[in-house]
Scaffold this motif. Structure first.
Motif, mmCIF file in Angstrom:
data_model
loop_
_atom_site.group_PDB
_atom_site.id
_atom_site.type_symbol
_atom_site.label_atom_id
_atom_site.label_comp_id
_atom_site.label_asym_id
_atom_site.label_seq_id
_atom_site.Cartn_x
_atom_site.Cartn_y
_atom_site.Cartn_z
ATOM 1 N N THR A 2 0.804 -1.215 0.000
ATOM 2 C CA THR A 2 0.000 0.000 0.000
ATOM 3 C C THR A 2 0.843 1.274 0.000
ATOM 4 O OG1 THR A 2 -0.175 -0.043 2.397
ATOM 5 C CG2 THR A 2 -1.943 -1.102 1.138
ATOM 6 N N HIS A 3 2.133 1.185 0.343
ATOM 7 C CA HIS A 3 2.969 2.378 0.347
ATOM 8 C C HIS A 3 3.236 2.826 -1.092
ATOM 9 C CE1 HIS A 3 6.036 5.250 1.332
ATOM 10 N NE2 HIS A 3 6.824 4.677 0.459
ATOM 11 N N ALA A 30 -6.295 1.197 -0.359
ATOM 12 C CA ALA A 30 -5.558 2.101 0.533
ATOM 13 C C ALA A 30 -5.701 3.547 0.061
ATOM 14 C CB ALA A 30 -4.092 1.693 0.606
ATOM 15 N N GLY A 31 -5.669 3.741 -1.246
ATOM 16 C CA GLY A 31 -5.841 5.090 -1.776
ATOM 17 C C GLY A 31 -7.225 5.648 -1.482
ATOM 18 N N GLY A 34 -7.605 6.526 2.066
ATOM 19 C CA GLY A 34 -6.805 7.684 2.445
ATOM 20 C C GLY A 34 -7.238 8.977 1.780
ATOM 21 N N GLU A 36 -7.701 9.499 -1.513
ATOM 22 C CA GLU A 36 -7.179 9.699 -2.862
ATOM 23 C C GLU A 36 -8.205 9.258 -3.898
ATOM 24 O OE1 GLU A 36 -2.685 8.792 -3.196
ATOM 25 O OE2 GLU A 36 -3.473 7.401 -1.696
ATOM 26 N N ARG A 108 -8.673 16.057 -4.111
ATOM 27 C CA ARG A 108 -8.249 14.909 -3.303
ATOM 28 C C ARG A 108 -6.752 14.941 -3.053
ATOM 29 N NH1 ARG A 108 -12.352 13.075 -6.669
ATOM 30 N NH2 ARG A 108 -14.222 12.704 -5.446
ATOM 31 N N ARG A 109 -6.296 14.072 -2.188
ATOM 32 C CA ARG A 109 -4.894 14.018 -1.777
ATOM 33 C C ARG A 109 -3.952 13.529 -2.865
ATOM 34 N NH1 ARG A 109 -4.841 11.278 4.059
ATOM 35 N NH2 ARG A 109 -4.453 13.264 5.030
#
Length: 179
Positions: A2-3, A30-31, A34, A36, A108-109
């Motif tokens: 996920t990183h 994960a995005g 978070g 995204e 978004r991020r």
């Protein structure tokens, strides 16, 4: 798995669809979790499997799609938007894909994308087209930050006559994930 960071363009050579789907769902999930945007450009079978996996992790796909945070496109149909006579129209690619990435990332991020258009080109015998499309993704990444996860079935590279092209594909990515 996920990183990631903006500008990360990585590839996974996979042996079976199950492992690929797990990796893609973890990356995209994960995005979304978070804040995204996420774009999935895949074959029908992979789009459906990723959606099922995301839903099983509690992601409300209808809600994220309605917000424009999650965009799903058919890989073959998307390729047809910018491939003409077997050649990639780079301007049309930038317009087509750039517009989708910008919309998904609006407010978004960041944006995470999964794409397998390159694998379709490779499977069709267009190694040069697949490599060029990888390069064009990198060029787009200079103007618009996003993270891109590409995938190819490992068995497509069993023939040692493709060693040079395999190396070129690896070089177009910031990292290569094991199968």
């Amino acid at each position: 798995m996920t990183h990631h960071s903006d500008g990360d363009h990585f590839v996974q050579f996979y042996e079976d669809d199950r492992g690929l789907i797990e990796s893609v769902a973890a990356f995209i999930g994960a995005g979304l979790g978070g804040g995204e945007g996420a774009v999935v450009i895949a074959t029908e079978a992979h789009r459906e499997a990723v959606a099922q996996r995301l839903a099983s992790h509690g992601i409300d796909l209808a809600a994220v799609e309605d917000r424009g945070q999650y965009v799903v496109l058919d890989a073959r149909e998307t390729l047809s938007r910018f491939m003409f006579g077997g050649v990639i129209d780079e301007v049309r690619f930038r317009e087509t894909i750039g517009e989708v990435l910008q919309a998904a990332g609006n407010g978004r991020r960041g944006v995470r994308a999964f794409g397998e258009m390159v694998a379709l080109l490779w499977a069709a015998g267009d190694a040069d087209g697949a490599i060029r499309l990888e390069e064009i993704w990198n060029e787009l990444g200079k103007d618009f930050p996003f993270s891109l996860f590409c995938a190819y079935p490992l068995d497509a590279f069993r023939d040692h006559t493709h060693a040079r092209e395999f190396e070129q594909i690896c070089q177009t990515h910031t990292r290569v994930l094991p199968s």
